[in-house]
Scaffold this motif. Structure first.
Motif, PDB file in Angstrom:
ATOM      1  N   ALA A 191       4.784  -5.352   0.777  1.00 48.39           N
ATOM      2  CA  ALA A 191       4.615  -5.354   2.232  1.00 48.39           C
ATOM      3  C   ALA A 191       3.306  -4.659   2.596  1.00 48.39           C
ATOM      4  O   ALA A 191       2.763  -3.881   1.825  1.00 48.39           O
ATOM      5  CB  ALA A 191       5.792  -4.643   2.896  1.00 48.39           C
ATOM      6  N   ASN A 192       2.816  -4.931   3.770  1.00 50.53           N
ATOM      7  CA  ASN A 192       1.597  -4.294   4.254  1.00 50.53           C
ATOM      8  C   ASN A 192       1.925  -2.968   4.930  1.00 50.53           C
ATOM      9  O   ASN A 192       2.174  -2.907   6.123  1.00 50.53           O
ATOM     10  CB  ASN A 192       0.858  -5.205   5.240  1.00 50.53           C
ATOM     11  CG  ASN A 192       0.150  -6.331   4.543  1.00 50.53           C
ATOM     12  OD1 ASN A 192      -0.306  -6.159   3.427  1.00 50.53           O
ATOM     13  ND2 ASN A 192       0.055  -7.467   5.189  1.00 50.53           N
ATOM     14  N   TYR A 193       1.959  -1.930   4.128  1.00 51.40           N
ATOM     15  CA  TYR A 193       2.139  -0.583   4.637  1.00 51.40           C
ATOM     16  C   TYR A 193       0.766   0.064   4.774  1.00 51.40           C
ATOM     17  O   TYR A 193      -0.179  -0.327   4.088  1.00 51.40           O
ATOM     18  CB  TYR A 193       3.008   0.245   3.692  1.00 51.40           C
ATOM     19  CG  TYR A 193       4.412  -0.269   3.551  1.00 51.40           C
ATOM     20  CD1 TYR A 193       5.336  -0.124   4.583  1.00 51.40           C
ATOM     21  CD2 TYR A 193       4.821  -0.909   2.383  1.00 51.40           C
ATOM     22  CE1 TYR A 193       6.626  -0.599   4.455  1.00 51.40           C
ATOM     23  CE2 TYR A 193       6.121  -1.388   2.249  1.00 51.40           C
ATOM     24  CZ  TYR A 193       7.018  -1.228   3.293  1.00 51.40           C
ATOM     25  OH  TYR A 193       8.294  -1.696   3.171  1.00 51.40           O
ATOM     26  N   PRO A 194       0.632   1.082   5.606  1.00 48.71           N
ATOM     27  CA  PRO A 194      -0.677   1.735   5.763  1.00 48.71           C
ATOM     28  C   PRO A 194      -1.272   2.217   4.433  1.00 48.71           C
ATOM     29  O   PRO A 194      -2.472   2.140   4.227  1.00 48.71           O
ATOM     30  CB  PRO A 194      -0.390   2.895   6.703  1.00 48.71           C
ATOM     31  CG  PRO A 194       0.818   2.485   7.471  1.00 48.71           C
ATOM     32  CD  PRO A 194       1.636   1.641   6.520  1.00 48.71           C
ATOM     33  N   TRP A 195      -0.441   2.704   3.520  1.00 44.58           N
ATOM     34  CA  TRP A 195      -0.954   3.239   2.256  1.00 44.58           C
ATOM     35  C   TRP A 195      -1.321   2.145   1.258  1.00 44.58           C
ATOM     36  O   TRP A 195      -1.910   2.428   0.228  1.00 44.58           O
ATOM     37  CB  TRP A 195       0.024   4.226   1.626  1.00 44.58           C
ATOM     38  CG  TRP A 195       1.379   3.640   1.361  1.00 44.58           C
ATOM     39  CD1 TRP A 195       1.766   2.956   0.242  1.00 44.58           C
ATOM     40  CD2 TRP A 195       2.525   3.693   2.211  1.00 44.58           C
ATOM     41  NE1 TRP A 195       3.077   2.570   0.353  1.00 44.58           N
ATOM     42  CE2 TRP A 195       3.572   3.011   1.555  1.00 44.58           C
ATOM     43  CE3 TRP A 195       2.761   4.238   3.460  1.00 44.58           C
ATOM     44  CZ2 TRP A 195       4.829   2.870   2.119  1.00 44.58           C
ATOM     45  CZ3 TRP A 195       4.022   4.090   4.004  1.00 44.58           C
ATOM     46  CH2 TRP A 195       5.032   3.417   3.341  1.00 44.58           C
ATOM     47  N   THR A 196      -0.986   0.879   1.550  1.00 42.35           N
ATOM     48  CA  THR A 196      -1.398  -0.214   0.659  1.00 42.35           C
ATOM     49  C   THR A 196      -2.702  -0.850   1.097  1.00 42.35           C
ATOM     50  O   THR A 196      -3.264  -1.656   0.382  1.00 42.35           O
ATOM     51  CB  THR A 196      -0.313  -1.303   0.576  1.00 42.35           C
ATOM     52  OG1 THR A 196      -0.143  -1.900   1.868  1.00 42.35           O
ATOM     53  CG2 THR A 196       1.003  -0.759   0.068  1.00 42.35           C
ATOM     54  N   GLN A 197      -3.187  -0.483   2.255  1.00 43.50           N
ATOM     55  CA  GLN A 197      -4.422  -1.045   2.794  1.00 43.50           C
ATOM     56  C   GLN A 197      -5.558  -0.065   2.529  1.00 43.50           C
ATOM     57  O   GLN A 197      -6.045   0.624   3.421  1.00 43.50           O
ATOM     58  CB  GLN A 197      -4.251  -1.352   4.277  1.00 43.50           C
ATOM     59  CG  GLN A 197      -3.157  -2.371   4.517  1.00 43.50           C
ATOM     60  CD  GLN A 197      -2.827  -2.556   5.984  1.00 43.50           C
ATOM     61  OE1 GLN A 197      -3.449  -1.983   6.851  1.00 43.50           O
ATOM     62  NE2 GLN A 197      -1.828  -3.370   6.243  1.00 43.50           N
ATOM     63  N   VAL A 198      -5.987  -0.036   1.266  1.00 42.90           N
ATOM     64  CA  VAL A 198      -6.936   0.981   0.833  1.00 42.90           C
ATOM     65  C   VAL A 198      -8.316   0.831   1.459  1.00 42.90           C
ATOM     66  O   VAL A 198      -9.062   1.803   1.549  1.00 42.90           O
ATOM     67  CB  VAL A 198      -7.063   1.008  -0.708  1.00 42.90           C
ATOM     68  CG1 VAL A 198      -5.760   1.458  -1.339  1.00 42.90           C
ATOM     69  CG2 VAL A 198      -7.490  -0.342  -1.241  1.00 42.90           C
ATOM     70  N   GLU A 199      -8.656  -0.362   1.907  1.00 41.61           N
ATOM     71  CA  GLU A 199      -9.977  -0.525   2.517  1.00 41.61           C
ATOM     72  C   GLU A 199     -10.087   0.195   3.851  1.00 41.61           C
ATOM     73  O   GLU A 199     -11.182   0.429   4.342  1.00 41.61           O
ATOM     74  CB  GLU A 199     -10.336  -2.015   2.673  1.00 41.61           C
ATOM     75  CG  GLU A 199      -9.385  -2.821   3.526  1.00 41.61           C
ATOM     76  CD  GLU A 199      -8.147  -3.318   2.777  1.00 41.61           C
ATOM     77  OE1 GLU A 199      -7.229  -3.790   3.450  1.00 41.61           O
ATOM     78  OE2 GLU A 199      -8.098  -3.226   1.548  1.00 41.61           O
ATOM     79  N   THR A 200      -8.952   0.582   4.440  1.00 37.33           N
ATOM     80  CA  THR A 200      -8.984   1.291   5.720  1.00 37.33           C
ATOM     81  C   THR A 200      -8.860   2.812   5.558  1.00 37.33           C
ATOM     82  O   THR A 200      -8.945   3.538   6.538  1.00 37.33           O
ATOM     83  CB  THR A 200      -7.850   0.802   6.650  1.00 37.33           C
ATOM     84  OG1 THR A 200      -6.605   1.076   6.031  1.00 37.33           O
ATOM     85  CG2 THR A 200      -7.968  -0.683   6.936  1.00 37.33           C
ATOM     86  N   LEU A 201      -8.661   3.287   4.333  1.00 38.37           N
ATOM     87  CA  LEU A 201      -8.548   4.721   4.084  1.00 38.37           C
ATOM     88  C   LEU A 201      -9.929   5.364   4.037  1.00 38.37           C
ATOM     89  O   LEU A 201     -10.874   4.780   3.515  1.00 38.37           O
ATOM     90  CB  LEU A 201      -7.849   4.988   2.754  1.00 38.37           C
ATOM     91  CG  LEU A 201      -6.384   4.595   2.645  1.00 38.37           C
ATOM     92  CD1 LEU A 201      -5.880   4.860   1.240  1.00 38.37           C
ATOM     93  CD2 LEU A 201      -5.553   5.359   3.652  1.00 38.37           C
ATOM     94  N   SER A 202     -10.023   6.540   4.566  1.00 39.87           N
ATOM     95  CA  SER A 202     -11.275   7.298   4.439  1.00 39.87           C
ATOM     96  C   SER A 202     -10.969   8.581   3.680  1.00 39.87           C
ATOM     97  O   SER A 202      -9.975   9.252   3.945  1.00 39.87           O
ATOM     98  CB  SER A 202     -11.870   7.598   5.807  1.00 39.87           C
ATOM     99  OG  SER A 202     -10.976   8.379   6.569  1.00 39.87           O
ATOM    100  N   LEU A 203     -11.818   8.877   2.711  1.00 36.01           N
ATOM    101  CA  LEU A 203     -11.637  10.063   1.884  1.00 36.01           C
ATOM    102  C   LEU A 203     -12.819  10.999   2.061  1.00 36.01           C
ATOM    103  O   LEU A 203     -13.961  10.554   2.189  1.00 36.01           O
ATOM    104  CB  LEU A 203     -11.535   9.665   0.403  1.00 36.01           C
ATOM    105  CG  LEU A 203     -10.398   8.734   0.009  1.00 36.01           C
ATOM    106  CD1 LEU A 203     -10.516   8.359  -1.460  1.00 36.01           C
ATOM    107  CD2 LEU A 203      -9.054   9.372   0.293  1.00 36.01           C
ATOM    108  N   SER A 204     -12.521  12.284   2.009  1.00 35.14           N
ATOM    109  CA  SER A 204     -13.598  13.267   2.024  1.00 35.14           C
ATOM    110  C   SER A 204     -14.303  13.236   0.665  1.00 35.14           C
ATOM    111  O   SER A 204     -13.813  12.628  -0.292  1.00 35.14           O
ATOM    112  CB  SER A 204     -13.041  14.666   2.288  1.00 35.14           C
ATOM    113  OG  SER A 204     -12.289  15.102   1.169  1.00 35.14           O
TER     114      SER A 204
END
Length: 73
Positions: A26-39
């Motif tokens: 399923a499309n959960y927020p944590w599976t959409q890695v292109e939208t994650l921002s990391l320090s």
């Protein structure tokens, strides 16, 4: 259940313990890695984790291949 050690494990030891099923994800927020921002620190930590997983995975893969070859001979 038998006690398995990393250096004593064979493919035949694993077969009765592993059951893989492929399913949709399923499309959960944590599976959409292109939208994650990391320090910068998080990126460095991620690189360390990935490199360690690659080393361990490669070592396990080589051990498993040798075990399969022994069983086939």
């Amino acid at each position: 259940m038998p006690k398995l050690t990393f250096f004593g494990i064979s493919a035949s030891d694993l077969k009765p313990l592993i059951h893989l099923e492929e399913r949709a994800i399923a499309n959960y927020p944590w599976t959409q890695v292109e939208t994650l921002s990391l320090s910068e620190i998080e990126q460095q930590q991620l690189q360390v984790i990935v490199s360690r997983l690659l080393i361990v995975g490669h070592s396990f893969e080589q051990k498993l291949k040798k075990s399969i070859q022994r069983e086939n001979n």
